[in-house]
Design a protein around this motif. Sequence first.
Motif, PDB file in Angstrom:
ATOM      1  N   ASP A 426     -27.366  23.983 101.417  1.00 32.90           N
ATOM      2  CA  ASP A 426     -28.649  24.627 101.142  1.00 32.90           C
ATOM      3  C   ASP A 426     -28.571  25.528  99.905  1.00 32.90           C
ATOM      4  OD1 ASP A 426     -29.702  23.340 103.322  1.00 32.90           O
ATOM      5  OD2 ASP A 426     -29.413  25.044 104.694  1.00 32.90           O
ATOM      6  N   ALA A 427     -27.445  26.157  99.681  1.00 33.12           N
ATOM      7  CA  ALA A 427     -27.303  27.039  98.516  1.00 33.12           C
ATOM      8  C   ALA A 427     -27.262  26.263  97.208  1.00 33.12           C
ATOM      9  CB  ALA A 427     -26.038  27.893  98.664  1.00 33.12           C
ATOM     10  N   ASP A 428     -26.875  24.978  97.283  1.00 31.13           N
ATOM     11  CA  ASP A 428     -26.750  24.169  96.064  1.00 31.13           C
ATOM     12  C   ASP A 428     -28.015  23.387  95.730  1.00 31.13           C
ATOM     13  OD1 ASP A 428     -24.106  24.961  95.701  1.00 31.13           O
ATOM     14  OD2 ASP A 428     -23.367  23.387  97.055  1.00 31.13           O
ATOM     15  N   SER A 439     -21.270  21.690  92.598  1.00 28.19           N
ATOM     16  CA  SER A 439     -21.009  22.418  93.835  1.00 28.19           C
ATOM     17  C   SER A 439     -19.499  22.445  94.112  1.00 28.19           C
ATOM     18  CB  SER A 439     -21.746  21.751  94.996  1.00 28.19           C
ATOM     19  OG  SER A 439     -21.265  20.430  95.182  1.00 28.19           O
TER      20      SER A 439
END
Length: 490
Positions: A426-428, A439
């Motif tokens: 989700d952060a990427d 990533s």
Amino acid sequence: MVASTQSWWQEKLHKLSLHARVTLLAAVAVGLAVAFVSIAAYVSVRQQMYQNLDKSLTDRASQAAKQQILTRQGNLVKFGPEALGLSDILLGVYTADGQRVGNSDSLLPPMQAPELAVAQNQDEITKRTVGAAMGTHYRVVAVPALYCAQPTGREDCDVDTDWEPAALVVAQSLKPIDRTLHNMGIVLWAVGLLGVIGAAIAGNAIAASGLRPLARLSGAAEHVARTAELKPIPIDGSDEISRLAMSFNSMLAALARSQDRQRRLIGDAGHELRTPLTSIRTNLDLLAQADKRGGLRPEDRQQLLDDVRAQMDELTNLIGDLTELARDTPQIRNAELIEMSNVVEDALIKVRRRAPNLEWDVSIEPFPVWGDERLLGRAVTNLLDNAAKYSVPEDAPTDGRPVGLVTVRLQDGVLTVTDSGPGIADADLPHVFERFYRSSEARSRPGSGLGLAIVKHAAEQHGGMIYARNAPGAGAQFTLWLPHAATQTR
């Protein structure tokens, strides 16, 4: 001649500064306005004064003509200027047979053909302006009258036949009117000159005030050209020049963003190029040292050369990606009609050769688009390569058995590529289309971090869009949308 004169004036005006042209325009506009108003006022006042004089002379002459006009031996009897209530006029009678009669102690008014026509009942009333000796102007009015000649000395003419038709002619000097109009003309000229001078001064002040933002804008542009500093200029107000300054600041901001992208691209490219170059240099140094010591075993030498060749391929791909992204062109040039299904099929053929141990679930429908076939082919190939790379586990067997699945769908201009890999964190997700972004899971795999950036670049250039998400089951899903050729502008 007129065209050459106009061209000469245009050339002279173009040589003037904008400040001078605004000042000249204000002076000319006010000068023309003052000239028109002055001429209109002068003509109106002159006409009104003449009308008033004509009415006064006509009324008085008509009233006097009703009295008995007696003549004796070429002189008027008991009838002088006082009969008209005026003492500054010339008075006379013009008979039908052309005889001029007046007082012996005063000049006769001008009496010519127009007055004779009144005496002969050919005209009712005449009014005209004539010049006389010493430049004096007279306003001459003639009205019908009856007169009686008294050659015998009788004071009264009682018989109707004794009265004969004539014209009572009166003339009044126009010196007072001419003097008034002359003074008025001087005043109008003076007021007009002062108005033009005032307009020039006001135009100069307005030009200086109105063009001051343009001067700041020009100075800012020269500062940018001289120092390459893309700093916005301060804006005051909301007029047209302020909006021009806002547009200029927007342009500076766009240039700054483009410059920043180029700097980051160069910096990231330098960093990415350093890795394959270092690897190639290291392998070549090892090969050279081994040759000095007697050489390597054939299988080791071949492995080293394969590694160098792989690094060269990676370097070649990286340079191609950098060249594509460095163009940063705002739109596609020389667009042509492309069948998107053919582009996807060509890309599938290339990627399948490089990933023989994958299964491919493909469903493609025809869809025409306008664009650059080379750029779209590179974008689709990058999407398929990315899906193939993450669909193969790092510990996958090499016996040729299928180890992953890639699903490809092209329907109504929407290309969906879904892999069977671990998905995207989700952060990427917000950063996967950024240049050189990789990533933590992708750093262990080959690649430069430019493939998806090229896909986004191609989508934007063709008026489409690209977005990524995690598939409902497993793996990542990339969706590329392109507009239909019928809705695109060529």
